[in-house]
Every structure is written in C-alpha cells, then in structure tokens.
Design a protein around this motif. Structure first.
Motif, PDB file in Angstrom:
ATOM      1  N   ASP A 424       0.714  -1.618  -0.552  1.00 32.96           N
ATOM      2  CA  ASP A 424       0.171  -0.159  -0.137  1.00 32.96           C
ATOM      3  C   ASP A 424       1.084   1.453   0.024  1.00 32.96           C
ATOM      4  O   ASP A 424       1.627   1.198  -0.455  1.00 32.96           O
ATOM      5  CB  ASP A 424      -0.558  -0.106   1.437  1.00 32.96           C
ATOM      6  N   GLY A 425       0.595   2.377   0.354  1.00 36.42           N
ATOM      7  CA  GLY A 425       1.246   3.972   0.489  1.00 36.42           C
ATOM      8  C   GLY A 425       2.347   3.167   1.337  1.00 36.42           C
ATOM      9  O   GLY A 425       2.956   4.368   1.505  1.00 36.42           O
ATOM     10  N   ASP A 426       2.397   2.370   2.352  1.00 33.20           N
ATOM     11  CA  ASP A 426       3.099   3.144   3.519  1.00 33.20           C
ATOM     12  C   ASP A 426       4.207   1.601   3.623  1.00 33.20           C
ATOM     13  O   ASP A 426       5.402   1.202   4.558  1.00 33.20           O
ATOM     14  CB  ASP A 426       2.422   3.175   4.937  1.00 33.20           C
ATOM     15  N   ARG A 427       4.028  -0.165   3.317  1.00 34.12           N
ATOM     16  CA  ARG A 427       4.228  -0.938   4.018  1.00 34.12           C
ATOM     17  C   ARG A 427       4.685  -1.442   2.483  1.00 34.12           C
ATOM     18  O   ARG A 427       4.028  -1.325   1.123  1.00 34.12           O
ATOM     19  CB  ARG A 427       2.972  -1.673   4.129  1.00 34.12           C
ATOM     20  N   MET A 428       5.796  -2.459   2.234  1.00 32.58           N
ATOM     21  CA  MET A 428       6.349  -3.379   1.061  1.00 32.58           C
ATOM     22  C   MET A 428       6.068  -4.926   1.554  1.00 32.58           C
ATOM     23  O   MET A 428       5.685  -5.438   2.478  1.00 32.58           O
ATOM     24  CB  MET A 428       7.955  -2.990   0.850  1.00 32.58           C
ATOM     25  N   THR A 429       5.975  -5.791   0.661  1.00 35.15           N
ATOM     26  CA  THR A 429       5.523  -7.414   0.924  1.00 35.15           C
ATOM     27  C   THR A 429       6.558  -7.840  -0.248  1.00 35.15           C
ATOM     28  O   THR A 429       6.480  -7.772  -1.169  1.00 35.15           O
ATOM     29  CB  THR A 429       3.557  -7.355   0.909  1.00 35.15           C
ATOM     30  N   TYR A 430       6.400  -9.341  -0.076  1.00 41.34           N
ATOM     31  CA  TYR A 430       7.277 -10.266  -0.666  1.00 41.34           C
ATOM     32  C   TYR A 430       7.538 -11.528   0.028  1.00 41.34           C
ATOM     33  O   TYR A 430       6.774 -12.309   1.251  1.00 41.34           O
ATOM     34  CB  TYR A 430       8.981  -9.668  -0.620  1.00 41.34           C
ATOM     35  N   VAL A 431       7.119 -12.271  -1.058  1.00 45.99           N
ATOM     36  CA  VAL A 431       6.940 -14.096  -0.091  1.00 45.99           C
ATOM     37  C   VAL A 431       8.865 -14.720   0.177  1.00 45.99           C
ATOM     38  O   VAL A 431       9.401 -14.232  -0.942  1.00 45.99           O
ATOM     39  CB  VAL A 431       6.249 -14.678  -1.500  1.00 45.99           C
ATOM     40  N   ILE A 437       5.466 -12.022   3.614  1.00 40.61           N
ATOM     41  CA  ILE A 437       6.639 -11.128   3.970  1.00 40.61           C
ATOM     42  C   ILE A 437       5.929 -10.190   4.230  1.00 40.61           C
ATOM     43  O   ILE A 437       5.814  -9.097   3.431  1.00 40.61           O
ATOM     44  CB  ILE A 437       7.538 -11.286   4.542  1.00 40.61           C
ATOM     45  N   ILE A 438       5.126  -8.514   5.372  1.00 35.36           N
ATOM     46  CA  ILE A 438       5.299  -7.412   5.221  1.00 35.36           C
ATOM     47  C   ILE A 438       6.101  -6.708   5.765  1.00 35.36           C
ATOM     48  O   ILE A 438       5.877  -7.256   6.942  1.00 35.36           O
ATOM     49  CB  ILE A 438       3.563  -7.345   5.502  1.00 35.36           C
ATOM     50  N   PHE A 439       6.115  -5.686   5.861  1.00 36.23           N
ATOM     51  CA  PHE A 439       6.896  -4.713   6.599  1.00 36.23           C
ATOM     52  C   PHE A 439       7.209  -3.465   6.393  1.00 36.23           C
ATOM     53  O   PHE A 439       6.258  -3.024   5.357  1.00 36.23           O
ATOM     54  CB  PHE A 439       8.343  -5.160   6.674  1.00 36.23           C
ATOM     55  N   ASP A 440       6.719  -2.481   7.472  1.00 35.32           N
ATOM     56  CA  ASP A 440       7.133  -0.994   7.170  1.00 35.32           C
ATOM     57  C   ASP A 440       8.254  -0.386   6.566  1.00 35.32           C
ATOM     58  O   ASP A 440       8.990  -1.037   6.185  1.00 35.32           O
ATOM     59  CB  ASP A 440       7.137   0.308   8.177  1.00 35.32           C
ATOM     60  N   TYR A 441       7.863   0.807   5.468  1.00 34.06           N
ATOM     61  CA  TYR A 441       9.011   1.391   4.690  1.00 34.06           C
ATOM     62  C   TYR A 441      10.525   1.727   5.125  1.00 34.06           C
ATOM     63  O   TYR A 441      11.165   1.563   4.508  1.00 34.06           O
ATOM     64  CB  TYR A 441       8.078   2.494   3.536  1.00 34.06           C
ATOM     65  N   ASP A 442       9.978   1.254   6.365  1.00 32.01           N
ATOM     66  CA  ASP A 442      11.755   2.078   6.598  1.00 32.01           C
ATOM     67  C   ASP A 442      12.532   0.433   7.002  1.00 32.01           C
ATOM     68  O   ASP A 442      13.431   0.337   8.191  1.00 32.01           O
ATOM     69  CB  ASP A 442      11.108   3.011   8.394  1.00 32.01           C
TER      70      ASP A 442
END
Length: 492
Positions: A424-431, A437-442
C-alpha cells in the motif's frame, strides 16, 4: 449634565483609557500565549520552559493503547498527543494482535503523523475459496483493489473475476473471444502490463510461440476484448497506457529504440522519440526517458519531456540499464533516476522549477539513495516514499518528512520475484521461504503471515480486512486461492 463638571469628565477619560490599555494588554498576552503554544512551548512540572511537538497516532484496527517509553498514555488511537521534545520508544497494543512498535524523535514545534500502523492478529483465520487443478498462469488485482482476475489453469482465454468488496459473492467467468488472441502452437502465457484508471480495462501481454502481442481486456464484457497489435498495426516490444487511459498508448520497439504513441480513435502510430533506451510516463504528456543520443559509445542521458519541452536530468556511463520513475506529491513533481551499474539513485524535486531558476546549472538532488547495484526503483501508492532495491538491500526516502532509510531484510526473496513490491502507501511485501512477508517502509514491524506462491502478488481487499493468496495445495502442482482475515476473531 454629568460632564459639565470638568473633574468628573477627567476621571471618566482616565478610567476609559485605563480600560483601553487593559484590553490591549489582554490581547497582547492572549496572542503571546497562542503563539507560545503554537510553537510548542510549555511549562514542565519543575517550572522550566520546554518546547513540545504534536504527534498524531492512528491504527488499523482502532482503538489501540499507546505506550511511550513503556508508560501507558491516557489517550488511545486515534488521537493526537502533545509530547516534549525527545526520543520515544512507541508501542501500539490491542488485545489479540501483535504489538506495533517504532522509535520516534519529537522535535519542538513539529507535527508528525503516524496514521499508517497496521496491527496483525496473533492468530490468522484462513479458508480456501477456490481449489485450482493446477497453477494459474496469472493473478492480478485492479488499482482500486476491488477486482481480482485469476487465469483458469489449462485455459489461455478463461479467467475468474472476484469482487473483493463482496467476498461472499461467487466469481464470474470471463472468457476472451478466440478472435482476439492468437492461437498458440506451443507454450503460451499472459503477463500483466497495466491496468487502466477506470479499474475496468487491463492490458495483458500474451506470449506465445516465441512471439508476443498485447490484449486489451474489458473485465465487464469479454466481447469488447481487442488485440492491440492488430488494431494499431504494430508489434511493439512494450506497450503502456498514456495517463492510465485504456484507449491511448505508448509503444516501444527495443530493436529500433523508437517510442511511438497511438489511440483507439487515431490508431496510426506517431513517432515521439528516437534512440530511447527506457522510459516511464506520468500524467498527461509527461515522459522520463533514457537515451544515448544515437551514439552507443557515449553516456546514457536521462531526460524529462513535458509537452514539447525537454529538460536534462543527469547522465550515467554507457552500458548501465536505467532505473526511472516519477510522480507528483502534494502538487510537486519528483523524479527518480539511477542505473543498475551504479550504487546511487538520485531523487529530484521540481526539476523544471530548478532549471528555470538556474538555467544552465545541473540539477541538485533532494536526496541520494545508496544501494549497491540497485535493480528496482518505485514510488509508493501514496507517492510519499520512493524505494531503491537490490534483493534484500533497501534504500527509502520519505518525501514528507525528508528522511532517508537504509536497511537489509533478513529473509531472502524467493524467485521468480526480482524485488519486493508496495503493499500500500506505507508497507512492502514479498514471499520468502514460501511465506508472505510484510514490513513498514523503514524496515520495521516485519511480519510473517502465511503460505504463498512466489510467482503471484497477494491481493488485499479494499478495506484491508482480508488478504488473498495462491498457496500450494496438498496435491502436487495444484493451488488454492485462500482468503485470510486480517482481523482477530473478536473483531470479525
């Protein structure tokens, strides 16, 4: 009359002027107090003058308890909290969820917003909504997150269309007309090119028998599907939408290095640029592109084209593959330019304004992201963040708060993924290792969610209450489309 007495008149005037003076003093004091508070000044319990900052905390779901340096705050999310300048270990907690945490620095007089915290349930509730007798060739989600298209395994022209805003509704079947898709003699596949901003049309690249073509799919009416190669009498290497409109296109031929444009109403291609190595479009009539100016031994030049005007951005050594992206944030244009052979990605704020103020001068970057040999650059969905990445190495710039972050994720990225993507606008994701896995932008608040197949991006419902993933079924070479609630059982 009373004022015929001079003494009384004098006393009255004195009292009146004293009143005026007191009123003026009151106004000055009130103004001083307002300014004093506006700039964050206050008095601590010891009587010392301190300067405060204002911090807004929100969460999904809410309310959540706010802990600052281990102490429970009297307010819970969503709330604004006045804090003395300093560093705070912040935690947001809600029963049934993992704790969200971050260290924040508050400066006197500043205003910060933490309206993105996403709390993950301690226990995920999952169900399979479709068992596929094979691995779908494609799964893609519309920009508004409402529509999910899943290709039917074993069929190159049939898709299931799920309405994620109505998760209990059965999917509809979308069968593309055979006349719009070239029949393959051997293997074939569909690859997502781009969704239009109407969330109705999507351009897919159909790869077959060593060739490719671009198909414009109307998810609401399969009969309206069009073969763009045939309509535009062109066989481009790459085809993207102009200004996200389904009926206007940029077409690029990597062999001739020519970039053309066309529309459904005027399908004859028009040449826009030559000697193009890569390009990225934004809005209407705005292009960021790389060129060698026709000299393959020279440098690679990054240029910005807006209408009929072209502006220099920077250059890189030849042989490097350009990394380009651009967007607007708060009405200001931002440009990201880098190259795979370099260790830096440059972020420019208002490049045109800079060049108008200082003609003939080189652009000054707003930020430089340091990532070894980056292979991916992208702005977030809300345009506040820009990421440069190479595998698990990340560099991120926060445009709003003018802060940069460099970090490495501990868990590897499963192939065929080449990079993480914005959730979304603030988080990234990958497998990683077969888990989403999801995590915040920082790089903080990393969460391992559930089983997922790495070739498919997860699909989040419009309200982010569910995530949809394709995961391996118990039977080999089969896949399940799973729906997982992102709310604890008490909140479902």
């Amino acid at each position: 009359m009373e004022f015929l007495d001079p003494a009384k008149e004098t006393r009255h005037r004195i009292i009146m002027w004293i009143g005026y003076v007191l009123i003026a003093v009151g106004i000055v004091i009130a103004t001083f107090i307002l300014l004093y508070e506006a700039y964050g000044f206050g008095i601590n319990k010891n009587g010392n003058v301190i300067q405060n900052g204002l911090v807004f905390f929100s969460s999904q779901p809410n309310p959540a308890n706010i802990y600052l340096n281990g102490k429970l705050n009297k307010a819970s999310t969503n709330a604004r909290v006045v804090l003395p300048a300093g560093i705070y270990r912040t935690q947001l907690e809600r029963s049934g969820y993992h704790t969200w945490q971050r260290t924040i620095e508050v400066e006197g007089g500043d205003v910060q917003h933490f309206d993105y915290p996403f709390l993950i349930p301690n226990k995920l509730t999952q169900k399979t909504i479709k068992a596929y007798a094979g691995y779908p060739g494609l799964m893609t989600q519309s920009p508004d997150r409402r529509w999910l298209l899943v290709e039917t395994p074993g069929s190159s022209t049939s898709f299931s269309v799920y309405d994620l805003k109505n998760p209990t509704k059965a999917p509809e079947t979308l069968d593309l007309p055979a006349s719009a898709v070239t029949k393959a003699q051997g293997s074939e596949s569909f690859v997502l090119e781009e969704w239009a901003d109407d969330d109705k049309h999507v351009v897919l690249q159909h790869n077959y028998d060593g060739k490719s073509e671009f198909i414009l799919v109307d998810r609401t009416n399969a009969a309206n599907t069009q073969n763009l190669n045939a309509v535009l009498s062109s066989s481009p290497t790459k085809l993207t939408l102009d200004n996200k409109k389904y009926d206007q296109y940029y077409m690029y031929d990597s062999k001739t290095a020519v970039l053309q444009s066309a529309t459904l109403s005027a399908p004859t291609p028009k040449t826009l640029l030559e000697h193009v190595l890569a390009y990225q479009s934004y809005s209407d009539d705005t292009l960021l592109y790389a060129t060698d100016n026709g000299d393959a031994t020279s440098k690679v030049y990054i240029k910005l084209k807006i209408g009929s005007q072209t502006y220099p951005v920077r250059d890189f050594p030849s042989g490097a593959s350009p990394l380009l992206d651009l967007t607007e944030y708060s009405g200001t244009l931002y440009v990201a330019a880098g190259a795979t052979g370099q260790d830096k990605v440059y972020i420019y704020k208002d490049p045109v304004g800079q060049l108008h103020k200082l003609p003939g001068h080189a652009l000054v970057p707003d930020q430089v992201l340091h990532v070894p040999l980056p292979n991916y650059v992208s702005f977030s969905d809300n345009a506040q963040f820009i990421v440069a990445e190479n595998g698990t190495q990340f560099g991120v710039y926060d445009i709003e708060n003018k802060k940069g972050y460099n970090y490495a994720m501990s868990q590897p990225i499963d192939p065929p993924q080449a990079h993480a993507t914005w959730m979304d606008g603030d988080r990234m994701t990958y497998v990683s290792n077969g888990k989403l896995i999801i995590f915040d932008y920082d790089g903080t608040n990393e969460e391992t969610l559930l089983n997922a197949l790495s070739p498919y991006l997860p699909a989040f419902a419009p309200d982010f209450k569910f995530v949809y993933t394709l995961s391996p079924a118990k039977t080999a070479a089969q896949a399940d489309l799973d729906q997982t609630s992102l709310l604890a059982p008490a909140d479902q």
